[in-house]
Every structure is written in C-alpha cells, then in structure tokens.
Design an enzyme around this catalytic site. Structure first.
Site, mmCIF file in Angstrom:
data_model
loop_
_atom_site.group_PDB
_atom_site.id
_atom_site.type_symbol
_atom_site.label_atom_id
_atom_site.label_comp_id
_atom_site.label_asym_id
_atom_site.label_seq_id
_atom_site.Cartn_x
_atom_site.Cartn_y
_atom_site.Cartn_z
ATOM 1 N N ASP A 12 0.814 -1.223 0.000
ATOM 2 C CA ASP A 12 0.000 0.000 0.000
ATOM 3 C C ASP A 12 0.842 1.266 0.000
ATOM 4 O O ASP A 12 0.448 2.301 0.520
ATOM 5 C CB ASP A 12 -0.960 0.043 1.206
ATOM 6 N N GLU A 13 2.026 1.190 -0.597
ATOM 7 C CA GLU A 13 2.919 2.352 -0.628
ATOM 8 C C GLU A 13 2.558 3.309 -1.767
ATOM 9 O O GLU A 13 3.072 4.431 -1.820
ATOM 10 C CB GLU A 13 4.375 1.905 -0.825
ATOM 11 N N GLY A 14 1.717 2.830 -2.697
ATOM 12 C CA GLY A 14 1.383 3.664 -3.869
ATOM 13 C C GLY A 14 2.041 3.114 -5.127
ATOM 14 O O GLY A 14 2.263 3.854 -6.087
ATOM 15 N N LYS A 15 2.323 1.806 -5.132
ATOM 16 C CA LYS A 15 2.963 1.199 -6.313
ATOM 17 C C LYS A 15 2.086 1.323 -7.546
ATOM 18 O O LYS A 15 2.573 1.534 -8.646
ATOM 19 C CB LYS A 15 3.252 -0.295 -6.059
ATOM 20 N N HIS A 40 -4.354 -2.506 -5.950
ATOM 21 C CA HIS A 40 -3.806 -1.192 -6.221
ATOM 22 C C HIS A 40 -4.979 -0.261 -6.475
ATOM 23 O O HIS A 40 -5.931 -0.647 -7.146
ATOM 24 C CB HIS A 40 -3.026 -1.193 -7.536
ATOM 25 N N THR A 127 -6.709 -12.380 3.861
ATOM 26 C CA THR A 127 -7.829 -11.793 3.118
ATOM 27 C C THR A 127 -8.762 -12.899 2.623
ATOM 28 O O THR A 127 -9.758 -12.632 1.966
ATOM 29 C CB THR A 127 -7.342 -10.993 1.893
ATOM 30 N N THR A 237 3.333 -12.758 3.248
ATOM 31 C CA THR A 237 2.529 -13.365 2.198
ATOM 32 C C THR A 237 3.242 -14.639 1.740
ATOM 33 O O THR A 237 4.285 -14.991 2.288
ATOM 34 C CB THR A 237 2.251 -12.363 1.059
ATOM 35 N N GLY A 303 -11.484 -3.246 2.315
ATOM 36 C CA GLY A 303 -12.100 -2.100 2.994
ATOM 37 C C GLY A 303 -11.705 -2.014 4.469
ATOM 38 O O GLY A 303 -12.170 -1.149 5.200
ATOM 39 N N ASP A 334 1.964 14.741 0.322
ATOM 40 C CA ASP A 334 0.990 15.832 0.502
ATOM 41 C C ASP A 334 0.132 15.651 1.749
ATOM 42 O O ASP A 334 -0.274 16.624 2.378
ATOM 43 C CB ASP A 334 0.090 15.936 -0.739
HETATM 44 P P1 GDP Z 1 -0.307 0.018 -3.743
HETATM 45 O O1 GDP Z 1 -0.917 -1.286 -3.429
HETATM 46 O O2 GDP Z 1 1.140 0.093 -3.325
HETATM 47 O O3 GDP Z 1 -0.511 0.445 -5.148
HETATM 48 O O4 GDP Z 1 -0.999 1.105 -2.839
HETATM 49 P P2 GDP Z 1 -2.571 1.424 -2.689
HETATM 50 O O5 GDP Z 1 -3.153 1.693 -4.004
HETATM 51 O O6 GDP Z 1 -3.233 0.417 -1.860
HETATM 52 O O7 GDP Z 1 -2.496 2.690 -1.748
HETATM 53 C C1 GDP Z 1 -1.996 3.881 -2.123
HETATM 54 C C2 GDP Z 1 -3.121 4.917 -2.032
HETATM 55 O O8 GDP Z 1 -2.564 6.190 -2.051
HETATM 56 C C3 GDP Z 1 -4.077 4.883 -3.208
HETATM 57 O O9 GDP Z 1 -5.361 5.237 -2.741
HETATM 58 C C4 GDP Z 1 -3.534 5.945 -4.153
HETATM 59 O O10 GDP Z 1 -4.515 6.534 -4.994
HETATM 60 C C5 GDP Z 1 -3.007 6.936 -3.183
HETATM 61 N N1 GDP Z 1 -1.843 7.688 -3.605
HETATM 62 C C6 GDP Z 1 -0.743 7.266 -4.294
HETATM 63 N N2 GDP Z 1 0.169 8.254 -4.357
HETATM 64 C C7 GDP Z 1 -0.372 9.327 -3.696
HETATM 65 C C8 GDP Z 1 0.101 10.632 -3.376
HETATM 66 O O11 GDP Z 1 1.202 11.026 -3.705
HETATM 67 N N3 GDP Z 1 -0.749 11.435 -2.640
HETATM 68 C C9 GDP Z 1 -1.975 11.016 -2.227
HETATM 69 N N4 GDP Z 1 -2.725 11.865 -1.511
HETATM 70 N N5 GDP Z 1 -2.436 9.778 -2.487
HETATM 71 C C10 GDP Z 1 -1.640 8.954 -3.198
#
Ligand code: GDP
Length: 429
Positions: A12-15, A40, A127, A237, A303, A334
C-alpha cells in the site's frame, strides 16, 4: 530493458500509481507474484479503480499486460476484473496469461477461510482469497498449471487424486462438506473457456520483446516486509515480493532488470497482524488514517482500516536494500501537510540497545521506536511540480529520510493522479 516497481514496506505504498505513471513509457507490464488478495488503487482519466489481478498498465492502449507464471491466478476474478474496467469505458486491454501460471482453485478459498476460523485468535488476518493454500499446493506439487486445463486426461486424473487428500482434511479436520470431483472438473472446464483467449508462452514473448528493445515493467505486490524469507515471518505473504523474483515469476534472465524503483510512503501503514514498530494509536492515528491515501487508509480489496504509523527509516532502509533499489519513489507526501511536527522512527531499541538494522521477528516483537521529530510545513503541496518550490521543511523531511535510508529519492509524489510527480536529482549514488 526491464524495470521493476516494488514496495519497501508492508504494501500500500502507492505502487499502483507509480506503475500506472511509468506504464506510459513501457510496452509491457507484468505481474510476477501474488494474487487477488491485495489491490492497487489507480486514479486516472477513466475514473478511480481498484485492481487486484490485472497489471496497472491496462489503462493504456499501447501496452500489453502479462500475468506471469509466479502469480496465483484466480480465473473468474481476472475475467470479472476485465469486464468491470471495460464496462467503465476503458478500451479492451491486451492481456496474456502464462501457460505456466497456476490456478487458484475454489477449494483454496475455502481452506483459507476454514483455517482462519480454526486458528481463531491466532489467525493470520488473511484476506481469505486462497493465497496461502494455493502456494502450499504449488510447492507440494499438487497445484494446477493453466496448461493442464487443456489436457483432459491429465486434468481428470489429477482432480480425482487431489480430491482424495483434500476430502480427508475437509471431513476430519474442518468438518465441512467434501468436494465432488465431477463438479470440480466441470468448474475447471468453465475456467478453461474463460482463460483460453489469453493463454501464451509468456517466457518466449518476453524474451523476444527484450531482443526487440521493448521496455518491460515488472509490477510487485505488497512489499519487502511481507516477503516469506526476508519479511516479518510468519506474518508474511506466500510468494516473494522482491524485485529479483520478478525474473523468476515472469521468466526473464537474471541480469535483465536495469532499474528497481522502490516505493516508500511518507508515513507507514500496514494491514493484518504482525510487528509494526512505529505504529500510532488513538486520535493521532485516526486523523492520519482519515487523511491518508486518496480516500483514507482503508484496504483496496477488503475495505479494512489500515494500521498507521510514522515513517520507519529502519524498516525502509532494509526494505530498499533487499529490493536492490536504484530509485526511491517517495509517495503521499501531501497528506502530511496538516502536522505541526512529524516524528520519524530512526532506530529500534531492543533490550536496551539501539539499532538501525532491521532484526528477525522474535527481536522485532521487542523493538521500541526511537523517534526524531522534524518540523512540519503546514500547507498544501499539491500542484507543485518543481522540487525547489516545495517548502523548506518539506524538502528537509525528504532529505533527512533519504540520508537515513541511504537510497536516492528521485521521485516525490504529491497527489494520487498520474501527473502529480516531482522528479529530483539526488546526491546519493
Ligand atoms: P499500492 O498497493 O502500493 O498500489 O498502494 P494502494 O493503491 O493500496 O495505496 C496507495 C493509495 O494512495 C491509493 O489510494 C492511491 O490513490 C493513493 N496515492 C498514491 N500516491 C499518492 C500521493 O502522492 N498522494 C496522495 N494523496 N495519495 C496517493
């Protein structure tokens, strides 16, 4: 060339956002591990999407999306996910599924649920998508590869054989209804018809693409700390989350990965149980959770509210090292604009000693965070495109963390959108 986008922490890092952004300049995007258990979230011109199985490149017309052999392939979920994005107006993506990928069987999902029920309080917080039973069977050599769906004799015999062992467990350990082999075979025929249009020898395809000078993006799921070997075992995992595994899970040569972009979020979050040293609680945590991500820190698949905490330099330094990081993408910065001051975890105190090396799980359970507090910047940094235009305290936060983890932060993400990215030069090589 091959690039990998992977996570440094618990996932959940924003990958998804970084992959979606980098997919613009890629030809092929490959999922190489994991299954439909994590997700994602991607925000783009078509809308807001939670992807679980499809690679994040499916929104571009010019890319081919590949499900590699390392993935736990849930065929109906893949099928429904393709349908759900096409229904939203996204053009039908080009998808290839490896003939060596293995299939998440309906009983894997059931065994996942039954085992979590049986474990009760000691459960893993799964999950319940069948991932752990799936990988257990893969390595016990009783899994089903996609190619086996197309050989009726092999399939029939194997279904009989596997049902015999599964039914012993169902009857005697879980006290649940047995699997009917004929019904299972019927289901597998349906799976065969769903997946048939996409099946390919992905190894040949990718190696040819490499020769042709194409750009291939490997998309990781979860992060280093969930790796079964190098993560917080057993709260991990069941497949490797590390970039080097991308070669195995896709069928690429070992030396082919030229860039590893490791995604680190500007604060920490985790789902499920397990040690989380810099975790915070109460109102402080509720506020960060509510403001986090693009819609709060809640699981994209389940969720579930995510656990949150301050940035952890110890875990992230280790997370970047294990990935073989060439670039760090520092995301969701941000969100921290509301804070007067921001604690950062710079060390772990274990049995009276402070360390910056990430320890094994038994020691990790005893670790207490050592925080250093940095001043906040108290403003909204969204919309800024040049690194120099960020407030000084914000740049100091980025640079302090970069120094602590020792890997170059070359991208700073200040919003969920594709274009919300700041590139920067780093002095770290
Ligand atoms: P992933 O599994 O690593 O892709 O991460 P997730 O999608 O579960 O979680 C990342 C969340 O942060 C998502 O809801 C993205 O839309 C959001 N997100 C990603 N980059 C940014 C950012 O720079 N700023 C903000 N506010 N949200 C971000």
């Amino acid at each position: 060339m091959v690039k990998a986008v992977v996570g440094a922490n618990w996932g959940d890092e924003g990958k998804g956002k970084i992959t979606d952004m980098m997919a613009k300049d890629a030809d092929i995007i490959v999922r190489f591990q994991g299954g439909a258990n994590a997700g994602h979230t991607i925000v783009n011109d078509y809308g807001r999407f939670a992807l679980h199985t499809l690679p994040s490149g499916v929104f571009y017309g010019h890319t081919t999306s590949v499900i590699g052999n390392g993935v736990a392939l849930d065929i109906p979920k893949l099928f429904n996910e393709i349908k759900s994005i096409v229904d939203e107006g996204v053009p039908t993506p080009k998808i290839l599924v490896s003939d060596r990928a293995q299939i998440v069987m309906p009983y894997h999902v059931l065994f996942d649920q039954y085992e979590e029920e049986r474990l009760g309080k000691a459960s893993f917080g799964s999950t319940k998508s069948g991932i752990a039973p799936f990988y257990s069977d893969k390595y016990a050599k009783i899994g089903f590869q996609v190619q086996e769906l197309f050989d009726e004799e092999t399939l029939k015999t194997k279904v009989q054989r596997v049902c015999e062992t599964k039914n012993v467990l169902l009857e005697h350990l879980y006290h649940k209804p047995a699997i009917n082999p004929d019904e299972l075979l019927e289901t597998l025929h349906e799976y065969r018809d769903m997946v048939a249009p996409y099946v390919a020898d992905v190894g040949v395809f990718l190696n040819q693409a490499l020769k042709d000078g194409k750009t291939i993006l490997l998309e990781g799921q979860l992060g280093t700390l969930k790796d079964p070997d190098h993560g917080i075992y057993p709260m991990v995992t069941s497949s490797s989350t590390l970039a080097p595994y991308g070669c195995i899970g896709a069928g690429l040569p070992a030396q082919s990965i030229e860039q590893v972009v490791t995604v680190c979020k500007a604060y920490s979050s985790a789902v499920g149980a397990g040690a989380f040293v810099s975790e915070i609680f109460g109102d402080e945590a509720d506020e960060l959770r509510r403001r986090g991500g693009d819609k709060g820190e809640f699981g994209a698949t389940t969720g579930r509210p995510r656990r949150v905490g301050w940035f952890d330099c110890v875990a992230s330094k280790y997370g970047c090292r294990m990935q073989g990081t060439s670039d760090v993408a520092f995301t969701v910065l941000d969100v921290l604009g509301y804070l007067d001051e921001i604690p950062v975890c710079v060390g772990y105190e274990i049995d009276g000693e402070v360390t910056t090396e990430f320890p094994v799980t038994t020691k990790l359970e005893k670790a207490k965070p050592v925080f250093k507090t940095l001043p906040g910047w108290k403003c909204d940094i969204r919309g800024i495109r040049n690194y120099e235009d960020l407030p000084e305290n914000c740049r100091n936060y980025v640079e302090f963390i970069e120094e602590q983890i020792g890997y170059p932060i070359t991208m700073v993400s200040n919003g969920p959108g594709r274009d919300e990215i700041i590139y920067r030069k780093s002095n770290i090589k």
